[in-house]
Design a protein around this motif. Structure first.
Motif, PDB file in Angstrom:
ATOM      1  N   SER A 179       0.978  -1.146   0.088  1.00 46.76           N
ATOM      2  CA  SER A 179       0.080   0.140   0.406  1.00 46.76           C
ATOM      3  C   SER A 179       1.105   0.941   0.471  1.00 46.76           C
ATOM      4  O   SER A 179       1.489   0.610   0.321  1.00 46.76           O
ATOM      5  CB  SER A 179      -0.583  -0.401   1.164  1.00 46.76           C
ATOM      6  N   VAL A 180       0.482   2.499  -0.829  1.00 43.47           N
ATOM      7  CA  VAL A 180       1.141   3.647  -0.694  1.00 43.47           C
ATOM      8  C   VAL A 180       0.498   4.585  -0.152  1.00 43.47           C
ATOM      9  O   VAL A 180      -1.011   4.474  -0.341  1.00 43.47           O
ATOM     10  CB  VAL A 180       0.925   4.243  -2.568  1.00 43.47           C
ATOM     11  N   PRO A 181       1.251   5.275   0.696  1.00 40.21           N
ATOM     12  CA  PRO A 181       0.690   5.955   2.470  1.00 40.21           C
ATOM     13  C   PRO A 181      -0.201   7.166   0.958  1.00 40.21           C
ATOM     14  O   PRO A 181      -0.027   7.310  -0.454  1.00 40.21           O
ATOM     15  CB  PRO A 181       1.097   6.389   3.223  1.00 40.21           C
ATOM     16  N   ALA A 182      -0.700   8.748   2.028  1.00 37.93           N
ATOM     17  CA  ALA A 182      -1.154   9.323   1.275  1.00 37.93           C
ATOM     18  C   ALA A 182      -0.202  10.519  -0.171  1.00 37.93           C
ATOM     19  O   ALA A 182       0.179  10.674  -0.761  1.00 37.93           O
ATOM     20  CB  ALA A 182      -2.123  10.331   1.686  1.00 37.93           C
ATOM     21  N   GLY A 183       1.436   9.918   1.320  1.00 38.89           N
ATOM     22  CA  GLY A 183       2.346  11.559   0.563  1.00 38.89           C
ATOM     23  C   GLY A 183       3.175  10.944  -0.279  1.00 38.89           C
ATOM     24  O   GLY A 183       3.665  11.362  -1.324  1.00 38.89           O
ATOM     25  N   GLY A 184       3.082   9.334  -1.004  1.00 44.09           N
ATOM     26  CA  GLY A 184       3.034   9.034  -1.935  1.00 44.09           C
ATOM     27  C   GLY A 184       4.815   8.172  -1.270  1.00 44.09           C
ATOM     28  O   GLY A 184       5.325   8.409  -0.396  1.00 44.09           O
ATOM     29  N   TYR A 185       5.719   7.659  -2.630  1.00 48.39           N
ATOM     30  CA  TYR A 185       7.389   8.503  -2.437  1.00 48.39           C
ATOM     31  C   TYR A 185       7.582   7.887  -3.318  1.00 48.39           C
ATOM     32  O   TYR A 185       7.572   8.499  -5.290  1.00 48.39           O
ATOM     33  CB  TYR A 185       7.422   6.119  -2.741  1.00 48.39           C
ATOM     34  N   GLY A 186       8.714   8.946  -2.885  1.00 47.25           N
ATOM     35  CA  GLY A 186       9.803   9.842  -4.437  1.00 47.25           C
ATOM     36  C   GLY A 186       8.697  11.504  -4.364  1.00 47.25           C
ATOM     37  O   GLY A 186       8.783  11.288  -6.059  1.00 47.25           O
ATOM     38  N   THR A 187       8.005  12.034  -3.682  1.00 39.91           N
ATOM     39  CA  THR A 187       7.182  13.070  -3.953  1.00 39.91           C
ATOM     40  C   THR A 187       7.275  13.809  -3.292  1.00 39.91           C
ATOM     41  O   THR A 187       8.422  14.508  -2.696  1.00 39.91           O
ATOM     42  CB  THR A 187       5.846  12.383  -4.568  1.00 39.91           C
ATOM     43  N   ASN A 188       6.571  14.883  -3.709  1.00 38.76           N
ATOM     44  CA  ASN A 188       6.900  16.201  -2.591  1.00 38.76           C
ATOM     45  C   ASN A 188       6.659  16.408  -1.691  1.00 38.76           C
ATOM     46  O   ASN A 188       7.280  17.220  -0.888  1.00 38.76           O
ATOM     47  CB  ASN A 188       6.680  17.537  -3.559  1.00 38.76           C
ATOM     48  N   GLN A 189       5.798  15.940  -0.800  1.00 39.91           N
ATOM     49  CA  GLN A 189       5.238  15.555   0.032  1.00 39.91           C
ATOM     50  C   GLN A 189       6.423  14.370   0.918  1.00 39.91           C
ATOM     51  O   GLN A 189       6.964  14.192   2.243  1.00 39.91           O
ATOM     52  CB  GLN A 189       4.229  14.792   0.673  1.00 39.91           C
ATOM     53  N   ASN A 190       7.206  12.991  -0.293  1.00 39.00           N
ATOM     54  CA  ASN A 190       7.940  12.186   0.722  1.00 39.00           C
ATOM     55  C   ASN A 190       9.038  11.694  -0.610  1.00 39.00           C
ATOM     56  O   ASN A 190       8.845  11.191  -1.299  1.00 39.00           O
ATOM     57  CB  ASN A 190       7.164  10.928   1.005  1.00 39.00           C
ATOM     58  N   GLN A 191      10.248  12.947  -0.195  1.00 39.09           N
ATOM     59  CA  GLN A 191      11.060  12.269  -1.838  1.00 39.09           C
ATOM     60  C   GLN A 191      11.888  11.539  -1.175  1.00 39.09           C
ATOM     61  O   GLN A 191      12.380  10.462  -2.427  1.00 39.09           O
ATOM     62  CB  GLN A 191      12.196  13.350  -0.815  1.00 39.09           C
ATOM     63  N   LEU A 192      11.584  10.502  -0.126  1.00 40.44           N
ATOM     64  CA  LEU A 192      12.375   9.010  -0.213  1.00 40.44           C
ATOM     65  C   LEU A 192      11.683   8.641  -1.303  1.00 40.44           C
ATOM     66  O   LEU A 192       9.995   7.697  -1.538  1.00 40.44           O
ATOM     67  CB  LEU A 192      12.485   8.251   0.978  1.00 40.44           C
ATOM     68  N   PRO A 193      12.310   7.401  -2.139  1.00 36.55           N
ATOM     69  CA  PRO A 193      11.164   6.735  -3.000  1.00 36.55           C
ATOM     70  C   PRO A 193      11.338   4.669  -2.074  1.00 36.55           C
ATOM     71  O   PRO A 193      11.886   4.918  -1.401  1.00 36.55           O
ATOM     72  CB  PRO A 193      12.918   6.293  -3.557  1.00 36.55           C
ATOM     73  N   LEU A 194       9.965   4.401  -2.561  1.00 36.36           N
ATOM     74  CA  LEU A 194       9.501   3.075  -2.483  1.00 36.36           C
ATOM     75  C   LEU A 194      11.123   1.760  -2.302  1.00 36.36           C
ATOM     76  O   LEU A 194      11.547   1.816  -3.575  1.00 36.36           O
ATOM     77  CB  LEU A 194       8.327   2.179  -2.191  1.00 36.36           C
ATOM     78  N   GLU A 195      11.418   0.937  -2.023  1.00 42.07           N
ATOM     79  CA  GLU A 195      12.809   0.358  -2.174  1.00 42.07           C
ATOM     80  C   GLU A 195      11.942  -1.684  -1.325  1.00 42.07           C
ATOM     81  O   GLU A 195      11.707  -1.497  -0.093  1.00 42.07           O
ATOM     82  CB  GLU A 195      13.648   0.516  -1.538  1.00 42.07           C
ATOM     83  N   LEU A 196      11.725  -2.201  -2.598  1.00 39.17           N
ATOM     84  CA  LEU A 196      11.305  -3.696  -1.668  1.00 39.17           C
ATOM     85  C   LEU A 196      12.028  -4.323  -2.794  1.00 39.17           C
ATOM     86  O   LEU A 196      12.587  -4.557  -3.992  1.00 39.17           O
ATOM     87  CB  LEU A 196       9.772  -3.522  -2.344  1.00 39.17           C
ATOM     88  N   THR A 197      12.458  -5.888  -2.424  1.00 44.44           N
ATOM     89  CA  THR A 197      12.762  -7.254  -2.618  1.00 44.44           C
ATOM     90  C   THR A 197      11.417  -8.240  -2.495  1.00 44.44           C
ATOM     91  O   THR A 197      11.049  -7.887  -2.134  1.00 44.44           O
ATOM     92  CB  THR A 197      13.808  -7.491  -1.860  1.00 44.44           C
TER      93      THR A 197
END
Length: 260
Positions: free
Chosen positions: A209-227
């Protein structure tokens, strides 16, 4: 005034005269320029002999008749003067050190070159995410660690959604390990990672699931990382696709890696 009255200058300067004798000497001092001049010259001496008490001065008076006592008194005075000089030298040295330190600080505040400050070397830490929303490049340390990520790297950006991804495919005995980095991924939403084989079959290998701020966005600059992992070997994979799944279970593609 008698010769004894003139000799009272030192005793008066050191404060060892009793009240009556001190008053008598002060009356004499008002009319005797010689005693006044001598008293003025004794001011520095008084500072050096301030540590000698009245009893010592009384003993000094007795040295006129006792030469041995005179010798002992002179030794005591010399010792006290040496201690006084040592204290003065130490105080002067301390003042020089303090003044030097303050001068350095003042010079720095007035625009001079500050004294170099030892600094610790950089400490490497294992990043949990890349600092920007851009996909990684081949020189990046990798997802979630300091070591390079294992596998072949593939970058992709979807022209329609704007979602960016970098995926690493590593060959394993059990199939393929897939490391994923996603940015410009808005939320809230539910996503999944799908492997599409060359025989047209597909497999969902991860969901999140992706939170409201997203990933790698203006609200949350950290990207999502998974394996994730799949049983399909790399040679059998046609493409990898990140999909968004709505409340009705309908999936739509967000970004696709198809240069495998």
């Amino acid at each position: 005034m008698s010769r004894a009255d003139h000799m009272d200058v030192a005793a008066y300067a050191l404060g060892v005269l009793d009240a009556q004798d001190a008053e008598r000497f002060e009356e004499h001092l008002a009319t005797c320029w010689a005693c006044a001049a001598e008293l003025e010259t004794m001011v520095p001496v008084v500072g050096l002999l301030s540590g000698i008490d009245g009893e010592a001065m009384a003993a000094l008076e007795q040295t006129h008749t006792d030469p041995a006592l005179l010798d002992r008194t002179l030794v005591a005075v010399r010792r006290d003067r040496r201690r006084t000089r040592v204290r003065q030298l130490l105080a002067t040295a301390a003042a020089v050190v303090v003044f030097g330190g303050l001068s350095g600080v003042a010079a720095g505040m007035l625009g001079g070159e500050p004294a170099p400050t030892p600094q610790a070397g950089p400490t490497q830490t294992a990043p949990t995410a890349a600092p920007s929303g851009e996909p990684g490049n081949p020189n990046d340390p990798g997802v979630g660690g300091e070591k390079p990520i294992e596998g072949d790297q593939h970058n992709a950006t979807d022209a329609g959604t704007g979602v960016q991804t970098t995926m690493w495919l590593a060959r394993k005995e059990y199939g393929t390990q897939v490391s994923v980095q996603l940015s410009r991924l808005p939320g809230p939403r539910v996503c999944r990672l799908v492997v599409v084989r060359k025989n047209a079959t597909s497999e969902v290998i991860s969901t999140w699931s992706v939170p409201a701020g997203g990933y790698g966005t203006n609200q949350n600059q950290l990207p999502l990382e998974l394996t994730a992992s799949t049983s399909a070997p790399v040679r059998d994979i046609d493409k990898l696709q990140v999909q968004s799944v709505d409340a009705n279970g309908v999936a739509s593609p967000l970004v696709t890696v198809d240069d495998i």
